[in-house]
Design a protein around this motif. Structure first.
Motif, PDB file in Angstrom:
ATOM      1  N   LEU A 183       0.806  -1.220   0.000  1.00  0.00           N
ATOM      2  CA  LEU A 183       0.000   0.000   0.000  1.00  0.00           C
ATOM      3  C   LEU A 183       0.841   1.273   0.000  1.00  0.00           C
ATOM      4  CD1 LEU A 183      -3.008  -0.819   2.373  1.00  0.00           C
ATOM      5  CD2 LEU A 183      -2.767  -1.164  -0.087  1.00  0.00           C
ATOM      6  N   ASP A 184       2.145   1.124  -0.041  1.00  0.00           N
ATOM      7  CA  ASP A 184       3.020   2.299  -0.039  1.00  0.00           C
ATOM      8  C   ASP A 184       3.192   2.809  -1.471  1.00  0.00           C
ATOM      9  OD1 ASP A 184       4.857   4.269   0.372  1.00  0.00           O
ATOM     10  OD2 ASP A 184       6.513   2.920   0.909  1.00  0.00           O
ATOM     11  N   VAL A 185       2.546   3.925  -1.768  1.00  0.00           N
ATOM     12  CA  VAL A 185       2.603   4.467  -3.133  1.00  0.00           C
ATOM     13  C   VAL A 185       3.948   5.114  -3.442  1.00  0.00           C
ATOM     14  CG1 VAL A 185       0.115   4.825  -3.232  1.00  0.00           C
ATOM     15  CG2 VAL A 185       1.585   6.663  -2.391  1.00  0.00           C
ATOM     16  N   LEU A 186       4.797   5.253  -2.446  1.00  0.00           N
ATOM     17  CA  LEU A 186       6.103   5.872  -2.661  1.00  0.00           C
ATOM     18  C   LEU A 186       7.220   4.832  -2.705  1.00  0.00           C
ATOM     19  CD1 LEU A 186       5.805   9.000  -0.322  1.00  0.00           C
ATOM     20  CD2 LEU A 186       5.343   8.833  -2.776  1.00  0.00           C
ATOM     21  N   ALA A 187       6.859   3.562  -2.796  1.00  0.00           N
ATOM     22  CA  ALA A 187       7.849   2.490  -2.857  1.00  0.00           C
ATOM     23  C   ALA A 187       7.931   1.942  -4.281  1.00  0.00           C
ATOM     24  CB  ALA A 187       7.478   1.367  -1.891  1.00  0.00           C
ATOM     25  N   PHE A 188       9.150   1.726  -4.775  1.00  0.00           N
ATOM     26  CA  PHE A 188       9.344   1.269  -6.149  1.00  0.00           C
ATOM     27  C   PHE A 188      10.351   0.119  -6.194  1.00  0.00           C
ATOM     28  CE2 PHE A 188       7.766   5.540  -6.294  1.00  0.00           C
ATOM     29  CZ  PHE A 188       6.858   5.522  -7.336  1.00  0.00           C
ATOM     30  N   ALA A 189      10.199  -0.720  -7.229  1.00  0.00           N
ATOM     31  CA  ALA A 189      11.072  -1.883  -7.398  1.00  0.00           C
ATOM     32  C   ALA A 189      12.401  -1.477  -8.021  1.00  0.00           C
ATOM     33  CB  ALA A 189      10.372  -2.931  -8.270  1.00  0.00           C
ATOM     34  N   ALA A 190      13.417  -2.309  -7.784  1.00  0.00           N
ATOM     35  CA  ALA A 190      14.753  -2.035  -8.320  1.00  0.00           C
ATOM     36  C   ALA A 190      15.262  -3.151  -9.225  1.00  0.00           C
ATOM     37  CB  ALA A 190      15.743  -1.826  -7.173  1.00  0.00           C
ATOM     38  N   TYR A 198       7.386   1.226   8.092  1.00  0.00           N
ATOM     39  CA  TYR A 198       8.476   0.247   8.005  1.00  0.00           C
ATOM     40  C   TYR A 198       9.281   0.147   9.301  1.00  0.00           C
ATOM     41  CZ  TYR A 198       7.825   0.474   2.897  1.00  0.00           C
ATOM     42  OH  TYR A 198       7.309   0.431   1.626  1.00  0.00           O
ATOM     43  N   TRP A 199       9.440   1.275   9.981  1.00  0.00           N
ATOM     44  CA  TRP A 199      10.364   1.317  11.112  1.00  0.00           C
ATOM     45  C   TRP A 199      10.041   0.294  12.190  1.00  0.00           C
ATOM     46  CZ3 TRP A 199      14.652   3.910  10.251  1.00  0.00           C
ATOM     47  CH2 TRP A 199      14.633   4.961   9.324  1.00  0.00           C
ATOM     48  N   ALA A 200       8.766   0.075  12.452  1.00  0.00           N
ATOM     49  CA  ALA A 200       8.371  -0.855  13.515  1.00  0.00           C
ATOM     50  C   ALA A 200       7.905  -2.199  12.966  1.00  0.00           C
ATOM     51  CB  ALA A 200       7.265  -0.226  14.374  1.00  0.00           C
ATOM     52  N   HIS A 201       8.091  -2.444  11.682  1.00  0.00           N
ATOM     53  CA  HIS A 201       7.623  -3.682  11.067  1.00  0.00           C
ATOM     54  C   HIS A 201       8.619  -4.806  11.361  1.00  0.00           C
ATOM     55  CE1 HIS A 201       5.892  -6.479   8.256  1.00  0.00           C
ATOM     56  NE2 HIS A 201       5.044  -5.585   7.779  1.00  0.00           N
ATOM     57  N   PRO A 202       8.172  -5.927  11.928  1.00  0.00           N
ATOM     58  CA  PRO A 202       9.112  -7.014  12.265  1.00  0.00           C
ATOM     59  C   PRO A 202       9.823  -7.594  11.047  1.00  0.00           C
ATOM     60  CG  PRO A 202       6.810  -7.712  12.543  1.00  0.00           C
ATOM     61  CD  PRO A 202       6.797  -6.235  12.361  1.00  0.00           C
ATOM     62  N   GLU A 203       9.169  -7.588   9.872  1.00  0.00           N
ATOM     63  CA  GLU A 203       9.807  -8.122   8.673  1.00  0.00           C
ATOM     64  C   GLU A 203      10.978  -7.247   8.237  1.00  0.00           C
ATOM     65  OE1 GLU A 203      10.504 -10.799   5.544  1.00  0.00           O
ATOM     66  OE2 GLU A 203       9.352 -10.952   7.408  1.00  0.00           O
ATOM     67  N   VAL A 204      10.874  -5.938   8.448  1.00  0.00           N
ATOM     68  CA  VAL A 204      11.980  -5.042   8.107  1.00  0.00           C
ATOM     69  C   VAL A 204      13.185  -5.343   8.998  1.00  0.00           C
ATOM     70  CG1 VAL A 204      12.740  -2.630   8.048  1.00  0.00           C
ATOM     71  CG2 VAL A 204      10.450  -3.241   7.245  1.00  0.00           C
ATOM     72  N   ALA A 205      12.927  -5.557  10.284  1.00  0.00           N
ATOM     73  CA  ALA A 205      14.023  -5.891  11.200  1.00  0.00           C
ATOM     74  C   ALA A 205      14.691  -7.198  10.792  1.00  0.00           C
ATOM     75  CB  ALA A 205      13.485  -5.990  12.627  1.00  0.00           C
ATOM     76  N   PRO A 222       8.814  -8.004  -0.951  1.00  0.00           N
ATOM     77  CA  PRO A 222       7.578  -7.392  -0.457  1.00  0.00           C
ATOM     78  C   PRO A 222       7.456  -7.559   1.050  1.00  0.00           C
ATOM     79  CG  PRO A 222       7.098  -9.488  -1.504  1.00  0.00           C
ATOM     80  CD  PRO A 222       8.561  -9.223  -1.738  1.00  0.00           C
ATOM     81  N   VAL A 223       7.050  -6.497   1.710  1.00  0.00           N
ATOM     82  CA  VAL A 223       6.819  -6.527   3.148  1.00  0.00           C
ATOM     83  C   VAL A 223       5.317  -6.645   3.374  1.00  0.00           C
ATOM     84  CG1 VAL A 223       7.002  -5.209   5.284  1.00  0.00           C
ATOM     85  CG2 VAL A 223       8.876  -5.157   3.632  1.00  0.00           C
ATOM     86  N   PRO A 224       4.855  -7.650   4.101  1.00  0.00           N
ATOM     87  CA  PRO A 224       3.411  -7.828   4.284  1.00  0.00           C
ATOM     88  C   PRO A 224       2.753  -6.601   4.912  1.00  0.00           C
ATOM     89  CG  PRO A 224       4.620  -9.751   5.067  1.00  0.00           C
ATOM     90  CD  PRO A 224       5.639  -8.682   4.798  1.00  0.00           C
ATOM     91  N   HIS A 225       1.553  -6.313   4.445  1.00  0.00           N
ATOM     92  CA  HIS A 225       0.812  -5.191   5.011  1.00  0.00           C
ATOM     93  C   HIS A 225       0.273  -5.559   6.382  1.00  0.00           C
ATOM     94  CE1 HIS A 225      -1.869  -1.786   5.413  1.00  0.00           C
ATOM     95  NE2 HIS A 225      -2.881  -2.604   5.600  1.00  0.00           N
ATOM     96  N   LEU A 226       0.439  -4.673   7.337  1.00  0.00           N
ATOM     97  CA  LEU A 226      -0.117  -4.857   8.671  1.00  0.00           C
ATOM     98  C   LEU A 226      -1.370  -4.008   8.809  1.00  0.00           C
ATOM     99  CD1 LEU A 226       3.109  -4.666  10.899  1.00  0.00           C
ATOM    100  CD2 LEU A 226       1.956  -6.702  10.008  1.00  0.00           C
ATOM    101  N   ALA A 227      -2.456  -4.625   9.276  1.00  0.00           N
ATOM    102  CA  ALA A 227      -3.713  -3.888   9.426  1.00  0.00           C
ATOM    103  C   ALA A 227      -3.546  -2.677  10.333  1.00  0.00           C
ATOM    104  CB  ALA A 227      -4.804  -4.812   9.961  1.00  0.00           C
ATOM    105  N   SER A 228      -2.667  -2.799  11.311  1.00  0.00           N
ATOM    106  CA  SER A 228      -2.452  -1.692  12.253  1.00  0.00           C
ATOM    107  C   SER A 228      -1.803  -0.489  11.601  1.00  0.00           C
ATOM    108  CB  SER A 228      -1.594  -2.162  13.429  1.00  0.00           C
ATOM    109  OG  SER A 228      -0.336  -2.640  12.953  1.00  0.00           O
TER     110      SER A 228
END
Length: 393
Positions: free
Chosen positions: A336-343, A374-381, A359-365
């Motif tokens: 859902l991040d419209v400012l994210a692009f593939a490389a 992203y900062w608090a997303h466990p998949e990013v960590a 891809p990072v799964p979308h969290l309902a929260s």
């Protein structure tokens, strides 16, 4: 001793303490030694954004409410939807009229003639169909519920044709009440009723559109200003931002990133990813062992306006080769991040492999605005820890 991972933030970050707290949280979650690199004070100045917003006249005074004042015949403040194909509208208008006329009984509001036998709706519908293209606002609505209710309101005109009706909304519209003049009276009543409904619809559409426009620009505007503004500031003052990043590395050790023997490790969000790629591919590069970007726009920026340095422009056929100064690249994006692009489709690393898009799964929260989630997303960590792990062999 392993050097820390330097974390570069993206657009719209004016809270240094908040950014450093986010990095601390990511450090704990990933088990990776992180150093925040703050450059937000060099970004765009949005303190006076509000003065640039056009404000509709009826929003300048607190005592003005919706529906007051004259309603213009044409669109105001640029609020004018396109005309809709009547074939998409007419089924709803016709259904509303027929349900009103052919229902169990006609409405009894104590003013009209009261319940009675259903009248033939065909003359009414034929007349409305001829007059409909002349409406300004109703011919521009796509709302099925509104069109249905308009049809029902027009059908009420049939009850007003009864010679015994005690209520006449237009007492001077047509004085002759004989049956022979019924067709002319129907035409007069429908024309006036349709005009009234069109005017009311116009007032509602304009008032709502003006307020929605103003609310969106007031709420979304500052974030938009910071994104666009920071991009513009970075384009103009790229050297100053790069110097800030370089200073953060030098504060740990001046040797980090200066050559292939001691490349840096970088994690970067949003425009921070663009900064990191620009520095890694510059003529005087920041040697980078591993890069993790999340919610970033480097690929978009390069296809729109080639970044220069050691990068060639994309010709639409061959991927862009990255220099050996950028050895590994993992790029995270959230659906859902419209400012994210593939490389991966645009770039190739020096060894011929593509950057890894994950891809990072979308969290309902996270809600709908996920660019800062992203900062608090466990998949990013988890991806950060994996990307910065020492290479085997």
């Amino acid at each position: 001793m392993t050097d820390p991972v330097f974390v570069i933030h993206g657009v719209g970050n004016r809270d240094r303490d908040g950014f450093e707290a986010a990095v601390t949280g990511l450090q704990k979650a990933s088990g990776t030694d992180l150093v925040p690199v703050y450059w937000g004070d060099l970004g765009a100045d949005d303190a006076h954004f509000g003065i640039t917003l056009p404000t509709p006249p009826d929003l300048l005074r607190d005592d003005v409410t919706v529906g007051t004042g004259p309603v213009p015949d044409t669109a105001a403040d640029g609020v004018e939807p396109e005309i809709v194909d009547v074939r998409q509208q007419w089924p709803h208008v016709e259904a509303g009229a027929r349900e009103r006329v052919e229902g169990p009984e006609l409405p009894d509001d104590g003013l009209r003639a009261g319940p009675g036998a259903a009248r033939d709706p065909e003359p009414l519908l034929d007349l409305v169909a001829r007059l409909w293209p002349d409406t300004h606002w109703l011919s521009r609505t796509r709302d099925p519920a509104l069109l249905h209710e308009v049809g029902a309101a027009l059908a009420d005109v049939l009850t007003e044709l009864d010679p015994d009706a005690s209520y006449d909304p237009y007492p001077h519209a047509f004085e002759v009440r004989s049956r022979g003049d019924e067709e002319e009276r129907l035409r007069s009543l429908v024309r006036r009723r349709l005009s009234d409904l069109d005017r009311v619809a116009g007032a509602a559409i304009q008032a709502t559109a003006r307020r929605v426009n103003h609310a969106l620009r007031s709420r979304v505007g500052p974030a938009t200003t910071r994104f666009v503004g920071d991009v513009l500031v970075y384009q103009r003052h790229q050297a100053a931002v790069h110097a800030r990043v370089r200073a953060a590395l030098d504060a740990v050790d001046p040797g980090i990133g200066r050559g292939p023997d001691r490349p840096a490790r970088i994690a970067a969000h949003s425009l921070g990813g663009v900064i990191a790629v620009d520095m890694a591919t510059a003529e005087q590069p920041l040697w980078t062992e591993s890069l993790l970007t999340f919610g970033s726009q480097s690929a978009l920026f390069h296809v729109c306006d080639p970044r220069g340095g050691q990068l060639t422009a994309y010709d639409g056929r061959q991927p862009v080769s990255l220099p050996p100064t950028l050895r590994r690249w993992t790029n995270l994006w959230e659906p859902l991040d419209v400012l994210a692009f593939a490389a991966a489709r645009l770039y190739r690393l020096h060894d011929g492999t593509a950057p890894v898009d994950v891809p990072v799964p979308h969290l309902a929260s996270a809600g709908l605005w996920t660019h800062s989630a992203y900062w608090a997303h466990p998949e990013v960590a988890a991806q950060l820890a994996a990307a910065m792990a020492p290479r085997s062999g």
